[in-house]
Design a protein around this motif. Structure first.
Motif, PDB file in Angstrom:
ATOM      1  N   GLU A 158       0.850  -1.190   0.000  1.00  0.00           N
ATOM      2  CA  GLU A 158       0.000   0.000   0.000  1.00  0.00           C
ATOM      3  C   GLU A 158       0.889   1.245   0.000  1.00  0.00           C
ATOM      4  OE1 GLU A 158      -2.726  -0.588   3.251  1.00  0.00           O
ATOM      5  OE2 GLU A 158      -3.902  -2.039   2.124  1.00  0.00           O
ATOM      6  N   ASP A 159       0.755   2.090   1.031  1.00  0.00           N
ATOM      7  CA  ASP A 159       1.530   3.332   1.054  1.00  0.00           C
ATOM      8  C   ASP A 159       2.810   3.194   1.885  1.00  0.00           C
ATOM      9  OD1 ASP A 159       1.974   6.045   0.406  1.00  0.00           O
ATOM     10  OD2 ASP A 159       1.178   6.691   2.348  1.00  0.00           O
ATOM     11  N   HIS A 160       3.202   1.955   2.184  1.00  0.00           N
ATOM     12  CA  HIS A 160       4.372   1.708   3.016  1.00  0.00           C
ATOM     13  C   HIS A 160       5.486   1.039   2.206  1.00  0.00           C
ATOM     14  CE1 HIS A 160       1.240   2.212   6.060  1.00  0.00           C
ATOM     15  NE2 HIS A 160       2.195   2.469   6.930  1.00  0.00           N
ATOM     16  N   LEU A 161       6.672   1.591   2.317  1.00  0.00           N
ATOM     17  CA  LEU A 161       7.866   0.975   1.761  1.00  0.00           C
ATOM     18  C   LEU A 161       8.573   0.256   2.905  1.00  0.00           C
ATOM     19  CD1 LEU A 161       9.613   0.925  -0.918  1.00  0.00           C
ATOM     20  CD2 LEU A 161      10.985   2.713   0.162  1.00  0.00           C
ATOM     21  N   ILE A 162       8.899  -1.026   2.714  1.00  0.00           N
ATOM     22  CA  ILE A 162       9.517  -1.822   3.771  1.00  0.00           C
ATOM     23  C   ILE A 162      10.943  -2.189   3.374  1.00  0.00           C
ATOM     24  CG2 ILE A 162       9.306  -3.854   5.246  1.00  0.00           C
ATOM     25  CD1 ILE A 162       6.366  -4.044   4.368  1.00  0.00           C
ATOM     26  N   ILE A 163      11.887  -1.975   4.294  1.00  0.00           N
ATOM     27  CA  ILE A 163      13.245  -2.473   4.134  1.00  0.00           C
ATOM     28  C   ILE A 163      13.624  -3.190   5.426  1.00  0.00           C
ATOM     29  CG2 ILE A 163      13.985  -0.734   2.453  1.00  0.00           C
ATOM     30  CD1 ILE A 163      15.346   0.791   4.711  1.00  0.00           C
TER      31      ILE A 163
ATOM     32  N   GLU B 294       6.147   5.840  -4.768  1.00  0.00           N
ATOM     33  CA  GLU B 294       5.310   6.954  -4.321  1.00  0.00           C
ATOM     34  C   GLU B 294       4.884   6.792  -2.867  1.00  0.00           C
ATOM     35  OE1 GLU B 294       2.059   7.351  -7.009  1.00  0.00           O
ATOM     36  OE2 GLU B 294       3.324   7.887  -8.732  1.00  0.00           O
ATOM     37  N   CYS B 295       5.479   5.841  -2.154  1.00  0.00           N
ATOM     38  CA  CYS B 295       5.118   5.613  -0.758  1.00  0.00           C
ATOM     39  C   CYS B 295       5.517   6.813   0.101  1.00  0.00           C
ATOM     40  CB  CYS B 295       5.807   4.353  -0.228  1.00  0.00           C
ATOM     41  SG  CYS B 295       5.220   2.823  -0.996  1.00  0.00           S
ATOM     42  N   SER B 296       4.660   7.173   1.045  1.00  0.00           N
ATOM     43  CA  SER B 296       4.955   8.295   1.932  1.00  0.00           C
ATOM     44  C   SER B 296       5.407   7.834   3.315  1.00  0.00           C
ATOM     45  CB  SER B 296       3.718   9.193   2.080  1.00  0.00           C
ATOM     46  OG  SER B 296       2.667   8.496   2.734  1.00  0.00           O
ATOM     47  N   ARG B 297       5.354   6.518   3.552  1.00  0.00           N
ATOM     48  CA  ARG B 297       5.762   5.959   4.836  1.00  0.00           C
ATOM     49  C   ARG B 297       6.773   4.845   4.620  1.00  0.00           C
ATOM     50  NH1 ARG B 297       0.541   7.554   5.027  1.00  0.00           N
ATOM     51  NH2 ARG B 297      -0.127   8.696   6.903  1.00  0.00           N
ATOM     52  N   ILE B 298       7.675   4.673   5.583  1.00  0.00           N
ATOM     53  CA  ILE B 298       8.679   3.626   5.473  1.00  0.00           C
ATOM     54  C   ILE B 298       8.741   2.822   6.767  1.00  0.00           C
ATOM     55  CG2 ILE B 298      10.596   5.152   6.181  1.00  0.00           C
ATOM     56  CD1 ILE B 298      12.345   3.492   4.174  1.00  0.00           C
ATOM     57  N   ILE B 299       8.860   1.505   6.623  1.00  0.00           N
ATOM     58  CA  ILE B 299       9.006   0.589   7.753  1.00  0.00           C
ATOM     59  C   ILE B 299      10.411  -0.015   7.689  1.00  0.00           C
ATOM     60  CG2 ILE B 299       8.201  -1.542   8.834  1.00  0.00           C
ATOM     61  CD1 ILE B 299       5.450  -1.003   7.540  1.00  0.00           C
ATOM     62  N   ILE B 300      11.156   0.109   8.785  1.00  0.00           N
ATOM     63  CA  ILE B 300      12.445  -0.580   8.899  1.00  0.00           C
ATOM     64  C   ILE B 300      12.183  -1.825   9.740  1.00  0.00           C
ATOM     65  CG2 ILE B 300      14.836  -0.454   9.686  1.00  0.00           C
ATOM     66  CD1 ILE B 300      14.696   2.563   9.311  1.00  0.00           C
ATOM     67  N   ASN B 301      12.205  -2.976   9.104  1.00  0.00           N
ATOM     68  CA  ASN B 301      11.765  -4.210   9.752  1.00  0.00           C
ATOM     69  C   ASN B 301      12.902  -4.902  10.513  1.00  0.00           C
ATOM     70  OD1 ASN B 301      10.182  -6.286  10.587  1.00  0.00           O
ATOM     71  ND2 ASN B 301      10.080  -7.324   8.610  1.00  0.00           N
ATOM     72  N   GLY B 302      13.449  -4.211  11.488  1.00  0.00           N
ATOM     73  CA  GLY B 302      14.408  -4.819  12.399  1.00  0.00           C
ATOM     74  C   GLY B 302      15.855  -4.720  11.976  1.00  0.00           C
ATOM     75  N   ASP B 303      16.737  -4.789  12.976  1.00  0.00           N
ATOM     76  CA  ASP B 303      18.191  -4.779  12.797  1.00  0.00           C
ATOM     77  C   ASP B 303      18.671  -3.567  12.008  1.00  0.00           C
ATOM     78  OD1 ASP B 303      18.092  -7.084  14.233  1.00  0.00           O
ATOM     79  OD2 ASP B 303      18.825  -8.401  12.652  1.00  0.00           O
TER      80      ASP B 303
END
Length: 256
Positions: free
Chosen positions: A19-24, A62-71
């Motif tokens: 969706e609007d979240h970019l995950i790394i 075009e994501c406006s939010r980012i999730i850093i999934n640990g470490d």
């Protein structure tokens, strides 16, 4: 090259768009200094590569939010000088480009709440967006039955596949997709450039998710500079190259 969509999420190089979240996942900032302390003298080259790759990803998303999934950082029980410098710079960099930053705690993150407090962020054990539940993957939640989302996204495993070409073997970072306890599971590669990760064909598994499930039925999506390649199931790849092999980079170990 194949479609970059998995279960409604979009693979964008080493990142995943939900969706609007970019995950790394699994940056392990400060890893070079930790290796230097062990007597392995390598230059501090990773941070510029991370920023360069993030610039490329951000320009295509075009994501406006980012999730850093640990470490986010590497050291377990301390914050070394390189980690302080690079984590604060990286969060500043992200705050200039995203409306919201979500930090998820990984197994290397017992001190990340200190960094979060200094930067005005919060640290979550897991995070829900739409029909996706994002968690690091170093442990399985005790209240699994209470999870309503159909799709689970984890990191921690640092998955890669070793592709043999004659006498040469090259690791390629990859996404994995399979079923875990009746839910769809996506395993993300590390956003780390010191090592490609752990070969899911022959090396020891890290995540309890993969240890519990029949992981050789998982599908493999290799990623290389914004191209996605479908390699089939792990079981199919094992039939092609069934013999174990050794890597020269044996000293690189993220631990479980």
């Amino acid at each position: 090259m194949v479609s970059s969509n998995i279960l409604g999420a979009r693979i964008l190089d080493l990142a995943l768009e939900v969706e609007d979240h970019l995950i790394i996942s699994d940056l392990h900032l400060g890893y070079e200094e930790a290796l230097n302390y062990q007597g392995l003298m390598i230059p501090k080259f990773q941070y510029p590569k991370i920023i360069h790759r993030m610039e490329e990803i951000h320009s295509r998303s075009e994501c406006s939010r980012i999730i850093i999934n640990g470490d986010l950082k590497h050291e377990f029980g301390k914050i070394n000088r390189q980690e302080w410098k690079e984590t604060l710079k990286f969060i500043d960099y992200l705050q200039e480009r995203f409306q919201e930053i979500i930090l998820i705690k990984g197994n290397h993150d017992p001190l990340t709440p200190i960094i979060a407090q200094k930067t005005g962020l919060e640290v979550y054990s897991n995070y829900s967006t739409g029909n996706f539940q994002v968690m690091h993957g170093d442990r399985i939640p005790e209240k699994w039955d209470e999870i309503k989302e159909e799709n689970i996204v984890i990191g921690h495993e640092h998955p890669a596949v070793g592709i043999r070409s004659g006498e040469r073997i090259e690791k390629i970072k990859c996404f994995l997709s399979g079923e875990f306890r009746g839910k769809n599971l996506i395993v993300m590669p590390s956003f780390n450039f010191i090592t490609e990760g752990s070969d899911v064909l022959h090396e020891k598994l890290l995540s309890p998710f993969l240890k519990e499930m029949k992981h050789d039925e998982m599908e493999v999506f290799g990623v290389e500079k914004f191209e996605t390649f479908y390699f089939g199931k792990i079981s199919h790849l094992l039939k092609v190259q069934p013999e174990p092999y050794h890597y020269d980079s044996h000293f690189i170990d993220f631990k479980s």
